[in-house]
Design an enzyme around this catalytic site. Structure first.
Site, PDB file in Angstrom:
ATOM      1  N   ASP A 208     -26.507 -29.678 -24.122  1.00 35.58           N
ATOM      2  CA  ASP A 208     -26.636 -29.105 -22.751  1.00 35.58           C
ATOM      3  C   ASP A 208     -25.581 -29.113 -21.988  1.00 35.58           C
ATOM      4  O   ASP A 208     -24.261 -29.893 -21.946  1.00 35.58           O
ATOM      5  CB  ASP A 208     -27.498 -30.232 -21.935  1.00 35.58           C
ATOM      6  CG  ASP A 208     -27.720 -29.936 -20.691  1.00 35.58           C
ATOM      7  OD1 ASP A 208     -28.440 -29.093 -20.513  1.00 35.58           O
ATOM      8  OD2 ASP A 208     -27.419 -30.503 -19.720  1.00 35.58           O
ATOM      9  N   GLU A 285     -19.733 -33.917 -42.347  1.00 36.92           N
ATOM     10  CA  GLU A 285     -19.960 -34.897 -43.386  1.00 36.92           C
ATOM     11  C   GLU A 285     -21.328 -35.063 -43.955  1.00 36.92           C
ATOM     12  O   GLU A 285     -21.557 -35.806 -45.000  1.00 36.92           O
ATOM     13  CB  GLU A 285     -19.551 -36.427 -42.725  1.00 36.92           C
ATOM     14  CG  GLU A 285     -17.829 -36.364 -42.272  1.00 36.92           C
ATOM     15  CD  GLU A 285     -17.753 -37.459 -41.506  1.00 36.92           C
ATOM     16  OE1 GLU A 285     -18.535 -38.622 -41.412  1.00 36.92           O
ATOM     17  OE2 GLU A 285     -16.735 -37.665 -40.639  1.00 36.92           O
TER      18      GLU A 285
END
Length: 572
Positions: A208, A285
């Site tokens: 956002d 990751e």
């Protein structure tokens, strides 16, 4: 499509939790209700779900005022409910993207409460943008910035001894203080927040106000009218300008970005890109190609493309496309600009027509005049939409959008053809914009009314009690999902057919080849073996040879106005 490329052509369905499905009958949607209705989204044919905020919050801005980033608000359920929801999503072969609100917190967040209790100049205060006021007694705000929701962007606090203290910045509501993203402590906290949800299995984050985290050093005065005014919701000034020259993604990738002397000092500052490069390393990751999606009100697309360079975000909302009127020349221009800009940095373009911050496009396309984002439509608006024209154009616009290569976003209820709810009682309105503009702007409640599932059920199947946090119109039975299922020509069946054909013909991974020889008010292009013709005018257009695979309105040899058709080549 390889698993690692899923986000390049995916269709993502936005769920606004409080208005989607309510399992306990309290009038507020919840996670258990969403889980129960997930099969309908699978049947619709979308690939992923984007979940608007469900975090612990006082709900002053419908959950975009977060009090705890690592828990579920009791109104929506529990963390166990979330875990069940994500399991159900993945079992259906869908992916789940969750909203993240990093620009500001709730004023009830522990970080801000600790900042209020701490002395001026303390590390706790440094988490937010506290500043001394101007003038001999500090009674004037630190600068002249205005809140997106109307009124000053600064609120003064009171010291423990009762005397006036410092001011804090809130680009949105007073209850939403902006974090100071130049503070390493803030950045470290969000590392933990990202990992918390990634460990629970989310497939990514919609970020956002992704363009707002960094403010220009010194927080200089700025007058929005110098750039054409201020508009809110996801919240943006008109055409905020990216201040950082774009780095090339390869030998042919150039995304020029010229600085603008009147660029808002609180939007699109260069430092935001360092934050998202950092976040990208964390997401990388994890297995499954987790994604970052920017809600960045940056225009034109050549500047927005800076958010989706190879080491930053994967997607950015294409608000330039959303704000384009139903006019062929402007549609062609924004499609060209979008494809050129995003392709230049190796990212897919995105396409969207509605969301929780804008007037639903089934109503917006029925307006003759402009409707600034965040203004909404209400009983005293100078113009009411033509519902018949609006829905016809919305269906045509959706069919055009879903034929474009890249990723598409749908907002809950648009597949039902839902219009904006205009006649909400003033007493029912909850958007902060309504109060902060002293009832001058209706805000966004009209697109957030709980959606109808069953024509004859209480609250149209939103729940079993008939309760609804915003009142539903009395004439919505015809829009209900069960009233449209299996009905030839219904908006729901149009969406289902379009999504199935989009997948069958891999349109999301295709390309646009413009077709010459059509009138100026016609958009015509080929994507793979599908020819798309959209008539934005009123004149009849003769169709070329081919089999009609799908059309937004009935067609034969001619294409009427405000209609889109998909043709496939006739065999032989």
């Amino acid at each position: 499509m390889a698993d690692s490329d899923w986000w390049r052509s995916t269709v993502i369905y936005q769920v606004y939790p409080r208005s989607f499905a309510d399992s306990d009958g309290d009038g507020m949607g919840d996670l258990a209700g969403i889980a129960r209705r997930l099969p309908a989204l699978h049947e619709l044919g979308v690939d992923a779900v984007w979940l608007s905020p469900f975090y612990t919050s006082p709900q002053n801005d419908a959950g975009y005022d977060v009090a705890d980033y690592c828990d579920v608000d009791p109104r929506f359920g529990t963390l166990a409910d979330f875990d069940r929801l994500i399991s159900a999503t993945h079992e259906l072969g869908l992916r789940l993207i969750v909203d993240l609100v990093p620009n500001h917190t709730s004023d009830l967040h522990a970080w801000f409460q600790e900042a209020l209790a701490a002395p001026e100049g303390s590390p706790e205060r440094a988490r937010y943008l506290f500043r001394d006021g101007k003038g001999p007694d500090g009674s004037t705000p630190p600068n002249n910035w205005e809140s997106v929701f109307g009124g000053p962007a600064w609120t003064r606090v009171t010291r423990p001894d009762g005397t006036p203290g410092q001011w804090y910045l809130h680009l949105f509501d007073t209850s939403q203080p902006d974090l100071d993203w130049d503070n390493p402590w803030v950045r470290e906290q969000f590392h933990g927040i990202l990992r918390f949800w990634l460990d629970r299995g989310v497939d990514g984050f919609r970020v956002d106000v992704a363009h707002g985290l960094i403010k220009e050093a010194g927080l200089p005065d700025y007058t929005a009218s110098a750039a054409g005014g201020s508009m809110g919701g996801g919240a943006h000034d008109v055409e905020p300008v990216e201040a950082e020259p774009a780095a090339a993604a390869g030998p042919t990738a150039t995304v020029p970005a010229a600085p603008d002397p009147v660029s808002p000092p609180y939007w699109a500052q260069p430092g935001v890109h360092e934050i998202y490069r950092d976040w990208r390393t964390i997401l990388d990751e994890y297995e499954g190609d987790r994604v970052l999606v920017a809600e960045a009100w940056v225009d034109p697309p050549s500047k927005l493309a800076n958010w989706v360079r190879p080491d930053e975000m994967n997607q950015a909302f294409n608000f330039a496309y959303l704000e384009t009127p139903w006019q062929a020349a402007k549609i062609r221009n924004v499609v060209d600009a979008s494809l050129e800009a995003f392709t230049g940095v190796g990212a897919p373009s995105t396409w969207v027509l509605s969301n929780h911050d804008v007037v639903r496009h089934a109503s917006r396309f029925g307006l003759k005049g402009e409707n600034p984002q965040g203004s909404g439509i209400g009983p005293k608006s100078p113009e009411k939409p033509n519902g018949v024209v609006g829905l016809r154009r919305a269906r045509a616009a959706t069919l055009l959008m879903l034929a474009l290569p890249g990723s598409a976003y749908l907002y809950q209820g648009e597949e039902l053809g839902l219009p904006e709810v205009i006649d909400l009682p003033d007493s029912a309105r909850q958007d902060p914009t309504w109060e902060r503009t002293h009832h001058e702007r209706y805000g966004r409640d009209g697109c957030r009314v709980p959606i109808p599932w069953e024509a004859a059920a209480p609250a149209y199947g939103f729940n079993t009690t008939g309760e609804s946090w915003l009142p539903q119109p009395a004439d919505w039975a015809g829009y209900a999902r069960d009233a449209q299922e299996g009905e030839a020509g219904s908006t729901l069946e149009l969406y289902k057919a379009a999504l199935a054909l989009r997948a069958e013909h891999t349109l999301g991974l295709g390309s646009v080849e413009w077709l010459p020889g059509y009138p100026a008010d016609v958009v015509a292009f080929r994507n793979g073996n599908v020819t798309v013709i959209a008539n934005t005018g009123s004149s009849i257009v003769t169709l070329p040879a081919g089999t009609v695979a799908l059309s937004s309105e009935p067609v034969a040899a001619e294409l009427p106005g405000d209609t889109t058709v998909w043709l496939v080549a006739t065999a032989g």
